[in-house]
Motif scaffolding. Sequence first.
Motif, PDB file in Angstrom:
ATOM      1  N   ARG A  31      -5.380   4.033   2.417  1.00 14.90           N
ATOM      2  CA  ARG A  31      -4.600   2.941   1.640  1.00 14.90           C
ATOM      3  C   ARG A  31      -4.897   2.136   2.275  1.00 14.90           C
ATOM      4  O   ARG A  31      -5.458   1.865   2.784  1.00 14.90           O
ATOM      5  CB  ARG A  31      -3.387   3.135   1.932  1.00 14.90           C
ATOM      6  CG  ARG A  31      -2.216   2.212   1.084  1.00 14.90           C
ATOM      7  CD  ARG A  31      -0.619   2.211   1.550  1.00 14.90           C
ATOM      8  NE  ARG A  31      -0.286   3.137   1.195  1.00 14.90           N
ATOM      9  CZ  ARG A  31       0.849   3.547   1.302  1.00 14.90           C
ATOM     10  NH1 ARG A  31       1.580   2.949   2.207  1.00 14.90           N
ATOM     11  NH2 ARG A  31       1.469   4.785   0.804  1.00 14.90           N
ATOM     12  N   ARG A  66      -3.566  -3.386  13.352  1.00 15.90           N
ATOM     13  CA  ARG A  66      -3.141  -2.683  12.034  1.00 15.90           C
ATOM     14  C   ARG A  66      -2.212  -1.814  12.993  1.00 15.90           C
ATOM     15  O   ARG A  66      -1.691  -0.729  13.315  1.00 15.90           O
ATOM     16  CB  ARG A  66      -4.231  -1.643  11.869  1.00 15.90           C
ATOM     17  CG  ARG A  66      -3.982  -1.529  10.000  1.00 15.90           C
ATOM     18  CD  ARG A  66      -2.394  -1.872   9.961  1.00 15.90           C
ATOM     19  NE  ARG A  66      -2.094  -1.076   8.007  1.00 15.90           N
ATOM     20  CZ  ARG A  66      -1.355  -1.198   7.890  1.00 15.90           C
ATOM     21  NH1 ARG A  66       0.662  -1.143   8.817  1.00 15.90           N
ATOM     22  NH2 ARG A  66      -0.714  -1.219   6.622  1.00 15.90           N
ATOM     23  N   ASP A  79      -0.900   5.025   6.227  1.00 16.92           N
ATOM     24  CA  ASP A  79      -1.574   3.290   6.202  1.00 16.92           C
ATOM     25  C   ASP A  79      -2.550   3.566   8.227  1.00 16.92           C
ATOM     26  O   ASP A  79      -3.058   2.366   8.106  1.00 16.92           O
ATOM     27  CB  ASP A  79      -0.247   2.266   7.206  1.00 16.92           C
ATOM     28  CG  ASP A  79       0.248   2.887   5.622  1.00 16.92           C
ATOM     29  OD1 ASP A  79       0.036   1.759   4.531  1.00 16.92           O
ATOM     30  OD2 ASP A  79       1.524   3.344   5.187  1.00 16.92           O
ATOM     31  N   VAL A  80      -1.882   4.084   9.006  1.00 17.96           N
ATOM     32  CA  VAL A  80      -2.440   3.605   9.652  1.00 17.96           C
ATOM     33  C   VAL A  80      -2.764   5.627  10.785  1.00 17.96           C
ATOM     34  O   VAL A  80      -1.915   6.743  10.982  1.00 17.96           O
ATOM     35  CB  VAL A  80      -1.683   3.713  11.144  1.00 17.96           C
ATOM     36  CG1 VAL A  80      -2.265   3.640  12.525  1.00 17.96           C
ATOM     37  CG2 VAL A  80      -1.310   1.798  10.805  1.00 17.96           C
ATOM     38  N   GLY A 115      -4.895  -0.155   5.200  1.00 13.98           N
ATOM     39  CA  GLY A 115      -5.260   0.239   6.421  1.00 13.98           C
ATOM     40  C   GLY A 115      -5.918   0.723   7.020  1.00 13.98           C
ATOM     41  O   GLY A 115      -7.454   0.130   7.149  1.00 13.98           O
ATOM     42  N   TRP A 117       1.755   0.020  13.162  1.00 15.42           N
ATOM     43  CA  TRP A 117       2.208   1.371  11.971  1.00 15.42           C
ATOM     44  C   TRP A 117       3.053   0.818  12.111  1.00 15.42           C
ATOM     45  O   TRP A 117       4.148   1.577  10.921  1.00 15.42           O
ATOM     46  CB  TRP A 117       1.673   2.193  12.783  1.00 15.42           C
ATOM     47  CG  TRP A 117       2.481   2.402  13.993  1.00 15.42           C
ATOM     48  CD1 TRP A 117       3.910   2.876  14.399  1.00 15.42           C
ATOM     49  CD2 TRP A 117       1.868   2.276  15.530  1.00 15.42           C
ATOM     50  NE1 TRP A 117       4.079   3.090  15.929  1.00 15.42           N
ATOM     51  CE2 TRP A 117       2.599   2.735  16.632  1.00 15.42           C
ATOM     52  CE3 TRP A 117       0.659   2.093  16.277  1.00 15.42           C
ATOM     53  CZ2 TRP A 117       2.736   2.953  18.040  1.00 15.42           C
ATOM     54  CZ3 TRP A 117       0.038   2.215  17.427  1.00 15.42           C
ATOM     55  CH2 TRP A 117       1.493   2.484  17.628  1.00 15.42           C
ATOM     56  N   GLY A 120       4.896   1.520   8.406  1.00 16.64           N
ATOM     57  CA  GLY A 120       3.693   2.369   7.685  1.00 16.64           C
ATOM     58  C   GLY A 120       3.675   3.915   8.087  1.00 16.64           C
ATOM     59  O   GLY A 120       4.946   4.766   8.382  1.00 16.64           O
TER      60      GLY A 120
END
Length: 232
Positions: free
Chosen positions: A137, A42, A111-112, A140, A44, A47
Motif C-alpha cells: 500500500r 514503519r 502496510d508492512v 507502507g 505495524w 495495519g
Amino acid sequence: MARIVEGAIPSPNIWNSPRTYELENRAVDPDGAVDAAISGIRPWTGGIVLDIGCGAGYHLPGFAATASKVIGVEPHSGLAALAAERCRGLPRVSVRAATAQALPVPDGSVDVAVARWAYFFGPGCEPGLRELSRVMRRGGAAFVVDLDATRGAFGTWFSRTVPSYSAPAVEAFWSRQGWQRRELDLRMVFTSRADLEAVLRIEFTPAVAEEAIAQTQGLELPYPNVLRWRLY
Ligand SMILES: C[S@@+](CC[C@H](N)C(=O)[O-])C[C@H]1O[C@@H](n2cnc3c(N)ncnc32)[C@H](O)[C@@H]1O
C-alpha cells in the motif's frame, strides 16, 4: 511427505530440523532489536502485516498482538501447517502455502511486509520484488532481515559453509534496487550448551560447526545482521 510450492529455495535448517530451528528463534534477539528497528521506520500497529517465508510462524503472534491482520506465507506445507497450528485461536492471523514470487494477497493491501532470515530475497529475487511493488500500500514499507556475512565470526562460518554466497554481490544487488540498509548487532542467547550446539550444527557444515562450538564460550554469541527496507 511435505509438499513444496514451486519456486521455493531449499532451506535445510528449518525444513530438516524445525524443532532445533525453534530453539534458534527463541535464542535470537532477546533485546527485540529487530522489531524496534522496524517499528522505528514503519510501525505495524493497526495495519496489515505480511510475513513472507514465515516458516513455522514463530513471529506471527508478535505481529498479531497489535496488527489488524497478519498473513503468513510459506511454501513448505509442513511448516505452513505448524504456523497455522501455532496461530489457532488468533483470528487475525491466516497462513497460506505460497511463495514470494506469487503472493496470495490483493494489490495495494499490505502496510508492512517482513521477510526474516529469507535468503530467497537476494540476487535473482526480482519476481518477488515485483510482487512486493504490487501488494504494498502507498505509505507502507517492506523489510528484509538477514545475516550480515561480512561481519564477525558468524559471517565467516556462514561464508565457509556456503562458499557460493557472495556478500559483495548481495550488497551490490540491493543498492541497485535502491533499498536502504542498517546494521543490526543482534545476539543469540541460549538456555543450555546442548541447544547452542544443536543450532550451530543445523547452520554450518559439520567441520565448521565443530570449530564454531569450540570457539564459543558459554551460552551467548554475536549474530551480526543487516536490516534492508524500502518505503512505498
Ligand atoms: C530460514 S527460514 C526462516 C523462517 C522464518 N522467517 C523465521 O524467522 O522463523 C526461511 C523460510 O523461507 C521459506 N522460503 C524459501 N523460499 C521461499 C520463497 N521463494 N518464497 C517464500 N518463502 C520461501 C522457507 O521454506 C523457509 O521456511
